[in-house]
Write an enzyme that holds these catalytic residues in place. Sequence first.
Site, PDB file in Angstrom:
ATOM      1  N   HIS A 267       0.793  -1.231   0.000  1.00 33.62           N
ATOM      2  CA  HIS A 267       0.000   0.000   0.000  1.00 33.62           C
ATOM      3  C   HIS A 267       0.820   1.272   0.000  1.00 33.62           C
ATOM      4  CE1 HIS A 267      -3.905  -1.972   0.810  1.00 33.62           C
ATOM      5  NE2 HIS A 267      -3.112  -2.892   1.362  1.00 33.62           N
TER       6      HIS A 267
ATOM      7  N   LYS B 158      -8.690  13.617   4.742  1.00 32.70           N
ATOM      8  CA  LYS B 158      -7.778  12.469   4.707  1.00 32.70           C
ATOM      9  C   LYS B 158      -6.785  12.648   5.843  1.00 32.70           C
ATOM     10  CE  LYS B 158      -6.673  13.891   0.467  1.00 32.70           C
ATOM     11  NZ  LYS B 158      -6.857  12.651  -0.279  1.00 32.70           N
TER      12      LYS B 158
ATOM     13  N   LYS C 240       0.534  14.446   1.230  1.00 35.51           N
ATOM     14  CA  LYS C 240      -0.837  14.713   0.784  1.00 35.51           C
ATOM     15  C   LYS C 240      -1.075  16.211   0.545  1.00 35.51           C
ATOM     16  CE  LYS C 240      -2.627  10.643   3.279  1.00 35.51           C
ATOM     17  NZ  LYS C 240      -3.266   9.776   2.275  1.00 35.51           N
TER      18      LYS C 240
ATOM     19  N   LYS D  41     -14.826   7.964  -3.461  1.00 32.91           N
ATOM     20  CA  LYS D  41     -16.085   8.236  -2.761  1.00 32.91           C
ATOM     21  C   LYS D  41     -16.645   9.590  -3.186  1.00 32.91           C
ATOM     22  CE  LYS D  41     -14.098   5.611   0.988  1.00 32.91           C
ATOM     23  NZ  LYS D  41     -13.210   5.727   2.165  1.00 32.91           N
TER      24      LYS D  41
HETATM   25  C1  26Q Z   1       3.330   0.232  10.441  1.00 35.60           C
HETATM   26  C2  26Q Z   1       4.236  -0.155  11.438  1.00 35.60           C
HETATM   27  C3  26Q Z   1       4.121   0.335  12.717  1.00 35.60           C
HETATM   28  C4  26Q Z   1       3.064   1.204  13.010  1.00 35.60           C
HETATM   29  C5  26Q Z   1       2.179   1.601  12.026  1.00 35.60           C
HETATM   30  C6  26Q Z   1       2.312   1.120  10.736  1.00 35.60           C
HETATM   31  C7  26Q Z   1       1.361   1.538   9.661  1.00 35.60           C
HETATM   32  C8  26Q Z   1       0.019   1.732   9.948  1.00 35.60           C
HETATM   33  C9  26Q Z   1      -0.862   2.138   8.964  1.00 35.60           C
HETATM   34  C10 26Q Z   1       1.798   1.745   8.375  1.00 35.60           C
HETATM   35  C11 26Q Z   1       0.904   2.149   7.382  1.00 35.60           C
HETATM   36  C12 26Q Z   1      -0.435   2.352   7.673  1.00 35.60           C
HETATM   37  C13 26Q Z   1      -1.431   2.765   6.691  1.00 35.60           C
HETATM   38  C14 26Q Z   1      -1.222   2.892   5.395  1.00 35.60           C
HETATM   39  C15 26Q Z   1      -2.291   3.317   4.475  1.00 35.60           C
HETATM   40  O1  26Q Z   1      -3.401   3.619   4.880  1.00 35.60           O
HETATM   41  N1  26Q Z   1      -2.016   3.358   3.160  1.00 35.60           N
HETATM   42  C16 26Q Z   1      -3.029   3.750   2.192  1.00 35.60           C
HETATM   43  O2  26Q Z   1      -3.687   2.586   1.715  1.00 35.60           O
HETATM   44  C17 26Q Z   1      -4.787   2.915   0.897  1.00 35.60           C
HETATM   45  C18 26Q Z   1      -5.503   1.636   0.523  1.00 35.60           C
HETATM   46  O3  26Q Z   1      -4.753   0.916  -0.402  1.00 35.60           O
HETATM   47  C19 26Q Z   1      -4.334   3.694  -0.327  1.00 35.60           C
HETATM   48  O4  26Q Z   1      -5.472   4.092  -1.047  1.00 35.60           O
HETATM   49  C20 26Q Z   1      -3.524   4.928   0.086  1.00 35.60           C
HETATM   50  O5  26Q Z   1      -2.994   5.559  -1.064  1.00 35.60           O
HETATM   51  C21 26Q Z   1      -2.405   4.509   1.030  1.00 35.60           C
HETATM   52  O6  26Q Z   1      -1.724   5.648   1.504  1.00 35.60           O
END
Ligand code: 26Q
Length: 815
Positions: free
Chosen positions: A358, A546, A552, A658
């Site tokens: 992602h 967002k 962003k 959306k």
């Molecule tokens: C990882 C390790 C430790 C703590 C937190 C994390 C962590 C938590 C959440 C790393 C990443 C995230 C979230 C990522 C995310 O939301 N990415 C988004 O995913 C969407 C669905 O595919 C995309 O549409 C977005 O472009 C992307 O930014």
Amino acid sequence: MTIERMSVAEIKQSIIEKLEGNFGCEVSDATQGQLYQAIATTVREEVLRRRTASRGERKRQRAKKLYYLSAEFLVGRAMHNNMVSLVNEPNYMQALSELGVDKRLLFEQEPEPGLGNGGLGRLAACFLDSLTTLELPAMGCTIRYEYGLFKQKIVDGFQVEMPDNWLEHGNMWEIARPDQAVEVRFGGYVEEVQDSGKMYFRLQNYSTILAVPYDMPVLGYDTNMVNMLRTWAAKSPKDIDMQSFNRGQYARAMEERELCEIISKVLYPGDNHYQGKELRLKQQYFLSSASVQYAVRDFEKTYGPNWKIFPDKVAIHVNDTHPGMAIPELMRVLIDEKGLNWEEAEDITRRTFAYTNHTVMAEALEKWPEDMVRLQIPRIYMILQEMNRRLCEKLWSAYPGQWERIGHMAIIAYGQVHMANLCVSYSHTVNGVSQIHADILRKSTFNDFYLMRPNKFLGITNGITHRRWLIQSNPGLSSLIDEAIGDAWRKDCSLLTDIKPFANDAAFQQKFAAVKRANKEYLAEILKARQGVEINPDTIFDVQAKRLHEYKRQLMNALSILMLYNRIVDDPSFTCEPRTYLFGAKAAPGYYRAKLIIKLINAISQLVAKHPRASKMIKVVFMENYCVSLAEALIPAADVSEQLSTAGKEASGTGNMKFMMNGAITIGTLDGANIEIMQAAGRENIYIFGLNAEEVEQGYSTYRSSEIYETNPAIRRALEQLIDGTLCPENPRMFQDIYHALLFGDGGGMADPYFVLKDLPSYARAQKQLGEDYAKREQWLSRAIMNTATSGIFASDRTISEYNELIWHLPKLKL
Ligand code: 26Q
């Protein structure tokens, strides 16, 4: 088997009985909380009748099952959504009206499960919704965080975080399954045991944590299919250690219990950012191990120890690398507990797992310190070492002597466990979430792997469930669409194209405008109630909602508003289409600059509000606590959708879809799914500006933000206002950090690495054009309608059909 829907009379009757039986009250004297309980119980009974109808079918049909593992499932509230899926929402609404219930107050009684940060978690929820509607057997697996994502308050323009104790008053929508608890082991050491010539591995001196499942039923739309979202809660195995309790060491026993249960205590609030915290690693292994153990146990119940067919009956999908430890965990279970040899276990594992990436941003890629992994999960660490040894052996023959390349592809290198490399090398499929994102994975992030196995890499573009994001949240537009083209689109979202011919139909346009207007009034009402601000539905609603992140570029939006303000102040004859700029964004609590950008938006809001002429043309509102339920009211009310990421950085975006579906027009960069939105809607129905991904890539070596500062007086002035007291008279230095980052860079990095100043002129031009175009009413409405009409391909039903065809191969259940 068909189940009758409850009629209006039956619903009313049921609610009245529940109020009487449970609370001894009538509708007229019930509290909102009692009304919620009574109505939710009625809906829940209808939900459970469907569950009973489809229960056991998957096993009877010996159908393959998907486990969708995700550290986040941002499902949103359930009650209204379930009414929609029961295809009984009109009856419920009618019944509530007849009983005189205030629907908004009622729905607001339900706590929102904030079990996710943003896009990745919300995507998982949309996927489970579509899987169920398509009648595909699946289970979502996540952690039952006792505290979800923090609640945001704005105090003096600053974000303040409050704990989200969403389970405080219980959860109507979950079913505890203590009978299906599994044990997860941490710490200890691995002992090698020889037994009749074979070597076994035994974990010694470990501590056990119990994983207790709580299931939340997910309904399919207009079907009896019900899938479960399984949320795992950490419990101490000896609820209170009775021995030490008897010796009077009550406090110690309680302490031990607390230490176990801390694992599922709270969701980490970082989005697109990795932090190597030990507790986070424990959470990830806890989720991975519990889910894999359950999947194996459930398989064995139906098929016995017939491990060869495991990949034909079980698919496991890892949503980003967070649940990636499920891969070595399946190896462990097959080898240590089921007695398979390495080669057998590896073959099964490879054919079972698929992985979606992602993000391509370096700071989000998970790399765990080797020592932490070794100490917390020693047996998994051993397996990772062996996986790494075998991988590197293969790489040596593919890329002889290319040490740097091999180090880059290894699972363990330079003292770190590289989760993405683990997931890529041990999954049969790697997916990117939009076309451009998949291209970047192939050409750059995972290029070395791609060259070896090009067919492994797919690009299946994300989607959203039109049931929550159109049918439920925009009933006005939904009925209008029904009126024009019938209601078959509710089951097959691609049929939305049938409204294309109405784009230029004056009567349809008028009704479309009336729906948008009503949605804007509703949002105004909600913002008044939530935070006391008044917004004018006669203005353009321009929305950026967002997570707050530099890539962003909420900052670009804010600076552009500041520049517009300056023009208005300078030129008494200046006019423009009145606009309300709405921001919704949570910043990770430790992300200083993101929090400062929130403060900046609020400072600009105040500055504009103080000016008699400017405040007639623009208003800036920072909406507190952006979350799923606020999004449901916000998105249907938007005229303009802001999608401003630096090209190449936003993997897909799903908010963009959306907004489009609800008839907002996008202003955005050629990034993520914006590109596909442009292709679907047509170039004339979107505002594209700024550098493309290639130009950004080239810009890293040539871009000097100071040149823009020196040659563009309007930008220069806005930047000076960050530090001259215009925005924050009591502390002129307030926004120094932002100023500095844009012009000089920090920590040795380049200045303005997200190209905010570079894209600002082209963004401001696109915004000006948009403002002028909005005044051409018919044309604007026609283009807005075209956005809704062409949004069908962004339905997650389409996404899931593609995943199933190309990755999972699940059979549709016969119900
Ligand atoms: C990882 C390790 C430790 C703590 C937190 C994390 C962590 C938590 C959440 C790393 C990443 C995230 C979230 C990522 C995310 O939301 N990415 C988004 O995913 C969407 C669905 O595919 C995309 O549409 C977005 O472009 C992307 O930014």
